[in-house]
Design a protein around this motif. Structure first.
Motif, PDB file in Angstrom:
ATOM      1  N   ASP A  44     -13.660  -8.645  19.697  1.00  0.00           N
ATOM      2  CA  ASP A  44     -12.651  -9.667  19.521  1.00  0.00           C
ATOM      3  C   ASP A  44     -11.988  -9.674  18.020  1.00  0.00           C
ATOM      4  O   ASP A  44     -12.726 -10.746  17.290  1.00  0.00           O
ATOM      5  CB  ASP A  44     -12.970 -11.320  20.167  1.00  0.00           C
ATOM      6  CG  ASP A  44     -11.970 -12.139  20.005  1.00  0.00           C
ATOM      7  OD1 ASP A  44     -10.831 -12.099  19.673  1.00  0.00           O
ATOM      8  OD2 ASP A  44     -12.390 -13.351  20.498  1.00  0.00           O
ATOM      9  N   GLY A  45     -11.151  -9.227  17.679  1.00  0.00           N
ATOM     10  CA  GLY A  45     -10.645  -8.987  16.462  1.00  0.00           C
ATOM     11  C   GLY A  45     -10.149 -10.381  15.991  1.00  0.00           C
ATOM     12  O   GLY A  45     -10.518 -11.072  14.822  1.00  0.00           O
ATOM     13  N   GLU A  46      -9.179 -11.123  16.573  1.00  0.00           N
ATOM     14  CA  GLU A  46      -8.979 -12.427  16.343  1.00  0.00           C
ATOM     15  C   GLU A  46      -9.970 -13.421  16.403  1.00  0.00           C
ATOM     16  O   GLU A  46      -9.987 -14.288  15.394  1.00  0.00           O
ATOM     17  CB  GLU A  46      -7.744 -12.977  17.335  1.00  0.00           C
ATOM     18  CG  GLU A  46      -6.918 -14.198  16.955  1.00  0.00           C
ATOM     19  CD  GLU A  46      -6.378 -14.196  15.463  1.00  0.00           C
ATOM     20  OE1 GLU A  46      -6.440 -15.240  14.891  1.00  0.00           O
ATOM     21  OE2 GLU A  46      -5.786 -13.006  15.025  1.00  0.00           O
ATOM     22  N   GLY A  47     -10.814 -13.224  17.327  1.00  0.00           N
ATOM     23  CA  GLY A  47     -12.149 -14.304  17.191  1.00  0.00           C
ATOM     24  C   GLY A  47     -12.883 -14.191  16.079  1.00  0.00           C
ATOM     25  O   GLY A  47     -13.373 -15.173  15.313  1.00  0.00           O
ATOM     26  N   ALA A  48     -12.858 -12.915  15.597  1.00  0.00           N
ATOM     27  CA  ALA A  48     -14.111 -12.637  14.371  1.00  0.00           C
ATOM     28  C   ALA A  48     -13.044 -13.089  13.248  1.00  0.00           C
ATOM     29  O   ALA A  48     -13.944 -13.316  12.409  1.00  0.00           O
ATOM     30  CB  ALA A  48     -14.209 -11.196  14.472  1.00  0.00           C
ATOM     31  N   TYR A  49     -11.885 -12.764  12.949  1.00  0.00           N
ATOM     32  CA  TYR A  49     -11.262 -13.209  11.945  1.00  0.00           C
ATOM     33  C   TYR A  49     -11.363 -14.887  11.759  1.00  0.00           C
ATOM     34  O   TYR A  49     -11.500 -15.252  10.735  1.00  0.00           O
ATOM     35  CB  TYR A  49      -9.764 -12.777  11.963  1.00  0.00           C
ATOM     36  CG  TYR A  49      -8.705 -13.435  11.107  1.00  0.00           C
ATOM     37  CD1 TYR A  49      -8.759 -12.633   9.916  1.00  0.00           C
ATOM     38  CD2 TYR A  49      -8.033 -14.480  11.147  1.00  0.00           C
ATOM     39  CE1 TYR A  49      -7.699 -13.091   8.757  1.00  0.00           C
ATOM     40  CE2 TYR A  49      -7.083 -15.254  10.277  1.00  0.00           C
ATOM     41  CZ  TYR A  49      -7.084 -14.612   9.005  1.00  0.00           C
ATOM     42  OH  TYR A  49      -6.156 -14.997   8.056  1.00  0.00           O
ATOM     43  N   GLN A  50     -11.111 -15.554  12.935  1.00  0.00           N
ATOM     44  CA  GLN A  50     -11.113 -16.925  12.720  1.00  0.00           C
ATOM     45  C   GLN A  50     -12.452 -17.437  12.578  1.00  0.00           C
ATOM     46  O   GLN A  50     -12.484 -18.368  11.798  1.00  0.00           O
ATOM     47  CB  GLN A  50     -10.569 -17.439  14.028  1.00  0.00           C
ATOM     48  CG  GLN A  50     -10.298 -18.932  14.158  1.00  0.00           C
ATOM     49  CD  GLN A  50      -9.186 -19.290  12.825  1.00  0.00           C
ATOM     50  OE1 GLN A  50      -8.205 -18.819  12.933  1.00  0.00           O
ATOM     51  NE2 GLN A  50      -9.741 -20.138  12.030  1.00  0.00           N
ATOM     52  N   ALA A  51     -13.444 -17.002  13.133  1.00  0.00           N
ATOM     53  CA  ALA A  51     -14.721 -17.409  12.669  1.00  0.00           C
ATOM     54  C   ALA A  51     -15.069 -17.079  11.302  1.00  0.00           C
ATOM     55  O   ALA A  51     -15.844 -18.101  10.707  1.00  0.00           O
ATOM     56  CB  ALA A  51     -15.723 -16.515  13.749  1.00  0.00           C
ATOM     57  N   ALA A  52     -14.651 -15.892  10.610  1.00  0.00           N
ATOM     58  CA  ALA A  52     -15.044 -15.751   9.288  1.00  0.00           C
ATOM     59  C   ALA A  52     -14.267 -16.994   8.514  1.00  0.00           C
ATOM     60  O   ALA A  52     -14.941 -17.395   7.304  1.00  0.00           O
ATOM     61  CB  ALA A  52     -14.594 -14.248   9.066  1.00  0.00           C
ATOM     62  N   MET A  53     -12.945 -17.066   8.717  1.00  0.00           N
ATOM     63  CA  MET A  53     -12.228 -17.919   8.229  1.00  0.00           C
ATOM     64  C   MET A  53     -12.882 -19.585   8.272  1.00  0.00           C
ATOM     65  O   MET A  53     -12.847 -20.147   7.107  1.00  0.00           O
ATOM     66  CB  MET A  53     -10.579 -18.240   8.609  1.00  0.00           C
ATOM     67  CG  MET A  53     -10.004 -16.838   8.257  1.00  0.00           C
ATOM     68  SD  MET A  53      -9.562 -16.659   6.445  1.00  0.00           S
ATOM     69  CE  MET A  53      -8.232 -17.900   6.604  1.00  0.00           C
ATOM     70  N   ASP A  54     -13.246 -19.784   9.356  1.00  0.00           N
ATOM     71  CA  ASP A  54     -14.057 -21.100   9.551  1.00  0.00           C
ATOM     72  C   ASP A  54     -15.346 -21.165   8.807  1.00  0.00           C
ATOM     73  O   ASP A  54     -15.363 -22.339   8.166  1.00  0.00           O
ATOM     74  CB  ASP A  54     -14.289 -21.418  11.108  1.00  0.00           C
ATOM     75  CG  ASP A  54     -13.171 -21.431  12.131  1.00  0.00           C
ATOM     76  OD1 ASP A  54     -11.961 -21.701  11.307  1.00  0.00           O
ATOM     77  OD2 ASP A  54     -13.148 -21.264  13.192  1.00  0.00           O
ATOM     78  N   HIS A  55     -15.972 -20.121   8.641  1.00  0.00           N
ATOM     79  CA  HIS A  55     -17.215 -20.197   7.809  1.00  0.00           C
ATOM     80  C   HIS A  55     -16.920 -20.463   6.269  1.00  0.00           C
ATOM     81  O   HIS A  55     -17.647 -21.246   5.872  1.00  0.00           O
ATOM     82  CB  HIS A  55     -18.080 -19.017   8.148  1.00  0.00           C
ATOM     83  CG  HIS A  55     -19.352 -18.928   7.301  1.00  0.00           C
ATOM     84  ND1 HIS A  55     -20.346 -19.845   7.323  1.00  0.00           N
ATOM     85  CD2 HIS A  55     -19.665 -17.880   6.264  1.00  0.00           C
ATOM     86  CE1 HIS A  55     -21.087 -19.581   6.481  1.00  0.00           C
ATOM     87  NE2 HIS A  55     -20.931 -18.347   5.924  1.00  0.00           N
ATOM     88  N   VAL A  56     -16.055 -19.634   6.035  1.00  0.00           N
ATOM     89  CA  VAL A  56     -15.578 -19.988   4.450  1.00  0.00           C
ATOM     90  C   VAL A  56     -15.040 -21.397   4.109  1.00  0.00           C
ATOM     91  O   VAL A  56     -15.338 -21.825   3.298  1.00  0.00           O
ATOM     92  CB  VAL A  56     -14.774 -18.765   3.978  1.00  0.00           C
ATOM     93  CG1 VAL A  56     -14.329 -19.238   2.739  1.00  0.00           C
ATOM     94  CG2 VAL A  56     -15.300 -17.323   4.314  1.00  0.00           C
ATOM     95  N   ALA A  57     -14.187 -21.903   5.255  1.00  0.00           N
ATOM     96  CA  ALA A  57     -13.790 -23.171   5.018  1.00  0.00           C
ATOM     97  C   ALA A  57     -14.610 -24.078   4.936  1.00  0.00           C
ATOM     98  O   ALA A  57     -14.460 -24.999   4.151  1.00  0.00           O
ATOM     99  CB  ALA A  57     -12.596 -23.290   6.299  1.00  0.00           C
ATOM    100  N   ALA A  58     -15.714 -24.211   5.624  1.00  0.00           N
ATOM    101  CA  ALA A  58     -16.994 -24.886   5.681  1.00  0.00           C
ATOM    102  C   ALA A  58     -17.640 -24.906   4.423  1.00  0.00           C
ATOM    103  O   ALA A  58     -17.985 -25.778   3.799  1.00  0.00           O
ATOM    104  CB  ALA A  58     -17.877 -24.674   6.951  1.00  0.00           C
ATOM    105  N   ALA A  59     -17.780 -23.574   3.907  1.00  0.00           N
ATOM    106  CA  ALA A  59     -18.651 -23.644   2.523  1.00  0.00           C
ATOM    107  C   ALA A  59     -17.723 -23.875   1.586  1.00  0.00           C
ATOM    108  O   ALA A  59     -18.139 -24.702   0.456  1.00  0.00           O
ATOM    109  CB  ALA A  59     -18.784 -22.070   2.359  1.00  0.00           C
ATOM    110  N   CYS A  60     -16.338 -23.945   1.601  1.00  0.00           N
ATOM    111  CA  CYS A  60     -15.527 -24.389   0.501  1.00  0.00           C
ATOM    112  C   CYS A  60     -15.614 -25.916   0.422  1.00  0.00           C
ATOM    113  O   CYS A  60     -15.563 -26.687  -0.594  1.00  0.00           O
ATOM    114  CB  CYS A  60     -14.027 -23.951   0.706  1.00  0.00           C
ATOM    115  SG  CYS A  60     -12.887 -24.464  -0.386  1.00  0.00           S
ATOM    116  N   ALA A  61     -15.404 -26.672   1.575  1.00  0.00           N
ATOM    117  CA  ALA A  61     -15.482 -27.985   1.930  1.00  0.00           C
ATOM    118  C   ALA A  61     -16.885 -28.479   1.071  1.00  0.00           C
ATOM    119  O   ALA A  61     -16.957 -29.433   0.388  1.00  0.00           O
ATOM    120  CB  ALA A  61     -15.614 -28.508   3.257  1.00  0.00           C
TER     121      ALA A  61
END
Length: 231
Positions: A201-218
């Motif tokens: 699931d390319g889109e799912g993997a992309y979004q999961a990676a973005m969510d992880h980085v966003a959480a780390a950024c917060a």
């Protein structure tokens, strides 16, 4: 004994790294691991004594680290360990998110069991390191996870960029991984990346990676804000 054999027995092997490269590795590692903390002065005379190298080598090392963003040269004060502000940190996380999301998508599209197995091995290492309260190992296994994400889809240039940016925020990362529930939420977010890659699931993997980085950024923003308020 032949001349050729004599030459072979007395040949001086060239070291794998020069003295400058060895000194550079040591000072970079000292900054990343928090031996030298943001704002600390880097006095040439002291570094010469600590490293056992000449002032020329120390100056070359400091210039190189300044180009990496790890050292700042202040008027009337000289070199210090660079201090990261909130805006710089946000930009670094934005770039990381874009590149890591791209790499995660490519991994999913590759549909490779070898990629999934390597990511799971690193993820297990992260969980075990949290369990053992070994924060250095958490960072090392996290780096291994992302190295797999990029290099197993031949995105070596992107990995080089991410690695350089990560060096700049490693001191910050060493604080964020210690925050409450990060030992649970961080690996859980990374597991979602792996799960999406496993499904192709390319889109799912992309979004999961973005969510992880966003959480780390917060978390990083909160840490920096608290630190600024305390000053």
């Amino acid at each position: 004994m032949s001349g050729a054999l004599k030459d072979a027995t007395i040949r001086v092997e060239r070291p794998a790294k020069t003295l400058r490269e060895l000194a550079l590795d040591k000072v970079r590692e000292a900054i990343v691991n928090g031996y030298f903390r943001p704002g600390d002065r880097l006095v040439e005379r002291d570094l010469c004594a600590q490293l056992g190298v000449s002032r020329t080598v120390v100056r070359e090392v400091l210039r190189h680290l300044e180009s990496e963003g790890l050292v700042a040269n202040l008027p009337n004060k000289g070199p210090i360990v660079a201090q990261l502000d909130i805006d710089e940190a946000k930009q670094i996380y934005e770039i990381r998110g874009a590149l890591e999301g791209m790499a995660a998508r490519l991994c999913a599209e590759r549909s490779s069991p070898e990629i999934v197995a390597a990511l799971e091995e690193s993820l297990t290492g992260i969980r075990n390191s949290y369990r053992d309260n070994d924060m250095a190992a958490v960072l090392a296994n996290t780096s291994s996870f992302y190295q797999t994400l990029f290099t197993m889809v031949d995105r070596h240039v992107a990995w080089g960029v991410v690695n350089l940016l990560t060096v700049r925020i490693n001191h910050l990362r060493s604080m964020t991984i210690k925050t409450e529930r990060r030992s649970i939420e961080g690996p859980a977010q990374m597991a979602k990346i792996v799960d999406a890659i496993r499904r192709g699931d390319g889109e799912g993997a992309y979004q999961a990676a973005m969510d992880h980085v966003a959480a780390a950024c917060a978390i990083a923003e909160a840490v920096l804000s608290a630190k600024k308020s305390a000053e």
